[in-house]
Write a protein that holds these residues in place. Sequence first.
Motif, PDB file in Angstrom:
ATOM      1  N   ALA A 189       0.838  -1.198   0.000  1.00  0.00           N
ATOM      2  CA  ALA A 189       0.000   0.000   0.000  1.00  0.00           C
ATOM      3  C   ALA A 189       0.874   1.250   0.000  1.00  0.00           C
ATOM      4  N   ASP A 190       0.489   2.227  -0.795  1.00  0.00           N
ATOM      5  CA  ASP A 190       1.188   3.505  -0.860  1.00  0.00           C
ATOM      6  C   ASP A 190       0.734   4.357   0.313  1.00  0.00           C
ATOM      7  N   LYS A 191       1.672   4.740   1.168  1.00  0.00           N
ATOM      8  CA  LYS A 191       1.351   5.539   2.358  1.00  0.00           C
ATOM      9  C   LYS A 191       1.929   6.947   2.270  1.00  0.00           C
ATOM     10  N   GLY A 192       2.083   7.452   1.068  1.00  0.00           N
ATOM     11  CA  GLY A 192       2.622   8.802   0.878  1.00  0.00           C
ATOM     12  C   GLY A 192       4.124   8.765   0.680  1.00  0.00           C
ATOM     13  N   GLY A 193       4.896   8.867   1.758  1.00  0.00           N
ATOM     14  CA  GLY A 193       6.357   8.869   1.663  1.00  0.00           C
ATOM     15  C   GLY A 193       6.977   7.496   1.721  1.00  0.00           C
ATOM     16  N   ALA A 194       6.135   6.454   1.835  1.00  0.00           N
ATOM     17  CA  ALA A 194       6.645   5.085   1.937  1.00  0.00           C
ATOM     18  C   ALA A 194       5.608   4.103   1.420  1.00  0.00           C
ATOM     19  N   GLY A 253       5.037  -6.910   8.845  1.00  0.00           N
ATOM     20  CA  GLY A 253       4.986  -5.806   7.901  1.00  0.00           C
ATOM     21  C   GLY A 253       6.300  -5.056   7.866  1.00  0.00           C
ATOM     22  N   GLN A 254       6.441  -4.226   6.856  1.00  0.00           N
ATOM     23  CA  GLN A 254       7.668  -3.466   6.681  1.00  0.00           C
ATOM     24  C   GLN A 254       7.350  -2.215   5.884  1.00  0.00           C
ATOM     25  N   LEU A 255       7.991  -1.106   6.228  1.00  0.00           N
ATOM     26  CA  LEU A 255       7.872   0.116   5.445  1.00  0.00           C
ATOM     27  C   LEU A 255       9.090   0.256   4.549  1.00  0.00           C
ATOM     28  N   VAL A 256       8.855   0.591   3.295  1.00  0.00           N
ATOM     29  CA  VAL A 256       9.925   0.863   2.335  1.00  0.00           C
ATOM     30  C   VAL A 256       9.797   2.331   1.973  1.00  0.00           C
ATOM     31  N   TYR A 257      10.730   3.133   2.451  1.00  0.00           N
ATOM     32  CA  TYR A 257      10.659   4.566   2.213  1.00  0.00           C
ATOM     33  C   TYR A 257      11.047   4.892   0.779  1.00  0.00           C
ATOM     34  N   LYS A 258      10.289   5.800   0.185  1.00  0.00           N
ATOM     35  CA  LYS A 258      10.563   6.239  -1.177  1.00  0.00           C
ATOM     36  C   LYS A 258      11.789   7.135  -1.165  1.00  0.00           C
ATOM     37  N   GLY A 259      12.569   7.030  -2.212  1.00  0.00           N
ATOM     38  CA  GLY A 259      13.737   7.875  -2.320  1.00  0.00           C
ATOM     39  C   GLY A 259      14.369   7.736  -3.685  1.00  0.00           C
ATOM     40  N   GLU A 260      15.217   8.684  -4.007  1.00  0.00           N
ATOM     41  CA  GLU A 260      15.915   8.634  -5.282  1.00  0.00           C
ATOM     42  C   GLU A 260      16.829   7.418  -5.306  1.00  0.00           C
ATOM     43  N   GLY A 261      16.752   6.652  -6.362  1.00  0.00           N
ATOM     44  CA  GLY A 261      17.570   5.455  -6.483  1.00  0.00           C
ATOM     45  C   GLY A 261      16.896   4.191  -5.987  1.00  0.00           C
ATOM     46  N   ILE A 262      15.761   4.320  -5.296  1.00  0.00           N
ATOM     47  CA  ILE A 262      15.042   3.143  -4.805  1.00  0.00           C
ATOM     48  C   ILE A 262      14.147   2.611  -5.912  1.00  0.00           C
ATOM     49  N   LYS A 263      14.284   1.327  -6.207  1.00  0.00           N
ATOM     50  CA  LYS A 263      13.452   0.688  -7.236  1.00  0.00           C
ATOM     51  C   LYS A 263      12.776  -0.538  -6.628  1.00  0.00           C
ATOM     52  N   ILE A 264      11.459  -0.606  -6.779  1.00  0.00           N
ATOM     53  CA  ILE A 264      10.678  -1.720  -6.265  1.00  0.00           C
ATOM     54  C   ILE A 264      10.141  -2.515  -7.452  1.00  0.00           C
ATOM     55  N   THR A 265      10.394  -3.831  -7.448  1.00  0.00           N
ATOM     56  CA  THR A 265       9.927  -4.701  -8.502  1.00  0.00           C
ATOM     57  C   THR A 265       9.013  -5.760  -7.900  1.00  0.00           C
ATOM     58  N   LEU A 266       7.835  -5.933  -8.516  1.00  0.00           N
ATOM     59  CA  LEU A 266       6.883  -6.953  -8.078  1.00  0.00           C
ATOM     60  C   LEU A 266       6.734  -7.990  -9.181  1.00  0.00           C
TER      61      LEU A 266
END
Length: 51
Positions: free
Chosen positions: A22-27, A37-50
Amino acid sequence: MKITVKNGEEILISREDAVSIADKGGAYEVIYADETGQLVYKGEGIKITLE
């Protein structure tokens, strides 16, 4: 589903038991089959693949 999180070429997370993301704004909130559960914070260089 499988989730892979990379920062550049470095793999930070690689799991095959993600059940919810789920998109929680900044993470992104990732929930796994074992009900953890785990939070993955958005940031430059971060790439998420599903898969």
